[in-house]
Design a protein around this motif. Structure first.
Motif, PDB file in Angstrom:
ATOM      1  N   ASN A  75     -44.829  26.522  -5.219  1.00 58.15           N
ATOM      2  CA  ASN A  75     -45.386  26.931  -3.936  1.00 58.15           C
ATOM      3  C   ASN A  75     -46.244  27.531  -3.838  1.00 58.15           C
ATOM      4  O   ASN A  75     -47.456  27.830  -3.068  1.00 58.15           O
ATOM      5  CB  ASN A  75     -44.837  28.933  -4.385  1.00 58.15           C
ATOM      6  N   LYS A  76     -47.302  26.543  -5.152  1.00 59.85           N
ATOM      7  CA  LYS A  76     -48.875  26.691  -5.065  1.00 59.85           C
ATOM      8  C   LYS A  76     -49.933  25.250  -4.199  1.00 59.85           C
ATOM      9  O   LYS A  76     -49.454  24.214  -5.232  1.00 59.85           O
ATOM     10  CB  LYS A  76     -49.378  27.406  -6.005  1.00 59.85           C
ATOM     11  N   THR A  77     -50.483  25.620  -3.715  1.00 59.47           N
ATOM     12  CA  THR A  77     -51.397  24.069  -4.118  1.00 59.47           C
ATOM     13  C   THR A  77     -51.877  23.559  -4.881  1.00 59.47           C
ATOM     14  O   THR A  77     -52.152  24.344  -6.417  1.00 59.47           O
ATOM     15  CB  THR A  77     -52.387  24.318  -3.149  1.00 59.47           C
ATOM     16  N   ALA A  78     -52.599  22.058  -5.220  1.00 61.49           N
ATOM     17  CA  ALA A  78     -52.776  21.514  -6.125  1.00 61.49           C
ATOM     18  C   ALA A  78     -54.202  22.726  -6.877  1.00 61.49           C
ATOM     19  O   ALA A  78     -55.170  23.335  -8.296  1.00 61.49           O
ATOM     20  CB  ALA A  78     -53.480  20.308  -5.845  1.00 61.49           C
ATOM     21  N   ARG A  79     -55.625  23.075  -5.883  1.00 60.49           N
ATOM     22  CA  ARG A  79     -56.244  23.606  -5.812  1.00 60.49           C
ATOM     23  C   ARG A  79     -55.985  25.080  -7.108  1.00 60.49           C
ATOM     24  O   ARG A  79     -56.439  25.544  -7.703  1.00 60.49           O
ATOM     25  CB  ARG A  79     -57.100  23.881  -4.927  1.00 60.49           C
ATOM     26  N   GLU A  80     -55.211  25.736  -5.707  1.00 61.87           N
ATOM     27  CA  GLU A  80     -54.673  26.752  -7.096  1.00 61.87           C
ATOM     28  C   GLU A  80     -54.048  26.771  -8.113  1.00 61.87           C
ATOM     29  O   GLU A  80     -54.680  27.541  -8.913  1.00 61.87           O
ATOM     30  CB  GLU A  80     -53.226  27.469  -5.649  1.00 61.87           C
ATOM     31  N   ASN A  81     -53.197  26.276  -8.828  1.00 61.18           N
ATOM     32  CA  ASN A  81     -52.779  25.978  -9.813  1.00 61.18           C
ATOM     33  C   ASN A  81     -54.333  25.265 -10.988  1.00 61.18           C
ATOM     34  O   ASN A  81     -54.552  25.664 -11.663  1.00 61.18           O
ATOM     35  CB  ASN A  81     -51.678  24.441  -9.649  1.00 61.18           C
ATOM     36  N   LEU A  82     -54.660  24.543 -10.294  1.00 59.17           N
ATOM     37  CA  LEU A  82     -55.926  24.159 -11.057  1.00 59.17           C
ATOM     38  C   LEU A  82     -56.705  25.779 -11.633  1.00 59.17           C
ATOM     39  O   LEU A  82     -57.573  26.017 -12.384  1.00 59.17           O
ATOM     40  CB  LEU A  82     -57.060  23.430 -10.366  1.00 59.17           C
ATOM     41  N   GLN A  83     -56.715  26.351 -10.091  1.00 58.82           N
ATOM     42  CA  GLN A  83     -57.516  27.911 -10.571  1.00 58.82           C
ATOM     43  C   GLN A  83     -56.996  28.897 -11.261  1.00 58.82           C
ATOM     44  O   GLN A  83     -57.638  29.247 -12.668  1.00 58.82           O
ATOM     45  CB  GLN A  83     -57.836  28.992  -8.961  1.00 58.82           C
ATOM     46  N   TYR A  84     -55.603  28.705 -11.185  1.00 59.21           N
ATOM     47  CA  TYR A  84     -54.715  29.542 -12.344  1.00 59.21           C
ATOM     48  C   TYR A  84     -55.073  29.257 -13.552  1.00 59.21           C
ATOM     49  O   TYR A  84     -55.465  30.417 -14.102  1.00 59.21           O
ATOM     50  CB  TYR A  84     -53.336  29.594 -12.087  1.00 59.21           C
ATOM     51  N   PHE A  85     -55.157  28.099 -13.999  1.00 56.88           N
ATOM     52  CA  PHE A  85     -54.819  27.493 -15.238  1.00 56.88           C
ATOM     53  C   PHE A  85     -56.295  28.121 -15.826  1.00 56.88           C
ATOM     54  O   PHE A  85     -56.486  28.064 -17.080  1.00 56.88           O
ATOM     55  CB  PHE A  85     -54.558  26.433 -15.761  1.00 56.88           C
ATOM     56  N   ALA A  86     -56.743  27.596 -14.899  1.00 54.33           N
ATOM     57  CA  ALA A  86     -58.947  27.839 -15.482  1.00 54.33           C
ATOM     58  C   ALA A  86     -59.012  29.088 -15.447  1.00 54.33           C
ATOM     59  O   ALA A  86     -59.963  29.342 -16.287  1.00 54.33           O
ATOM     60  CB  ALA A  86     -59.547  27.037 -14.384  1.00 54.33           C
TER      61      ALA A  86
END
Length: 283
Positions: A75-86
């Motif tokens: 339910n998150k965007t690709a950018r939000e997923n990258l931000q979370y894991f970063a």
């Protein structure tokens, strides 16, 4: 990264037996074998997902992985997923860099639940790399990619290895793609390494000897004394470079002259089916 004498049992069943392999900085190393051969178990041990095993694993601290499909928040965007894991690591690559090299720029603001399989695979590879991984472990990363996506992924992984000296271990059932990508390949069957093929080393070069029908049997009698001997067809025999000069000397001595001698590179597909024909994976 190196595995030394790695073995693994599950419910007293031997899944891996005495696995020895290595992948050096800047190398792309492939794992090839039928379903159930032990490829994914090997990769999970490399990545630290499996810790109960015999043997030794020597690896880098920063390991990124794409195993059993990509993991993310749908339910998150690709950018939000990258931000979370970063946010979970001390240092990470710039998001724009990850999105660019894995061709995600156009859909970075879309929610992952709307992604195609190929888009999810690219995001999975991006998430594997985000923590500035020194070792990337990728299990079937090109699954679901269209031909353009496969071509771009091969180009990207080669760049990561050659320019950034990232070690990459990859598995795929698409042997042609692995042949374009890998420096070396390990063949796994029934939980064991059954062959190691160096795709970049000229010493793995073979030579193809083509004889007339009348001389084929005599030529075969001479060439088959060498360990590297293989029979490609009725009148076509193969030996490796290391045996070539001695073989030619013996053929000339016995006045058996081939119609043609030419270089021959064994393809990954040829090597696979030579080993796997009639041999299913059971571990």
């Amino acid at each position: 990264m190196k595995l030394i004498g790695v073995s693994k049992k599950i419910n007293n069943k031997l899944i891996l037996e005495n696995i020895n392999l290595e992948a050096n900085p800047g190398e792309i190393v492939g794992l090839v074998g039928p379903n159930g051969a032990g490829k994914t178990t090997t990769m999970k041990i490399m990545s630290g997902l499996i810790v109960n095993f015999e043997g030794e694993v020597q690896q880098k601290n920063n390991v990124g992985m794409l195993i059993d499909g990509p993991k993310f928040f749908p339910n998150k965007t690709a950018r939000e997923n990258l931000q979370y894991f970063a946010s979970m690591v001390e240092d990470s690559y710039d998001f724009n860099f990850i999105e660019k090299i894995f061709d995600m720029t156009e859909y970075k603001k879309k929610k992952v639940k709307s992604f195609s399989l190929g888009m999810k695979q690219r995001l999975g590879m991006g998430l594997a790399l985000i923590n500035k991984s020194e070792l990337l472990i990728l299990d079937e990363p090109m699954n679901g990619l269209d031909p353009d996506g496969v071509k771009q992924t091969i180009k990207t992984l080669k760049m990561l290895a050659e320019k950034m000296k990232i070690t990459i271990v990859i598995s795929s059932h698409i042997l042609d793609d692995l042949e374009k990508l890998c420096d070396r390949v390990y063949f796994i069957r029934n939980g064991e390494i059954v062959r190691h093929l160096d795709l970049k080393n000229e010493s793995s070069l073979c030579f193809q000897f083509i004889f007339t029908e009348n001389q084929q049997l005599d030529g075969k009698e001479i060439l088959q004394q060498y360990r590297s001997f293989k029979e490609l067809g009725p009148n076509t025999l193969i030996i490796e470079e290391r045996d070539r000069k001695m073989a030619i000397r013996e053929l000339v001595r016995q006045e058996i002259i081939p119609v043609e001698i030419r270089k021959y590179h064994e393809s990954l597909t040829d090597a696979y089916f030579e080993l796997a024909d009639g041999q299913g994976g059971t571990r």
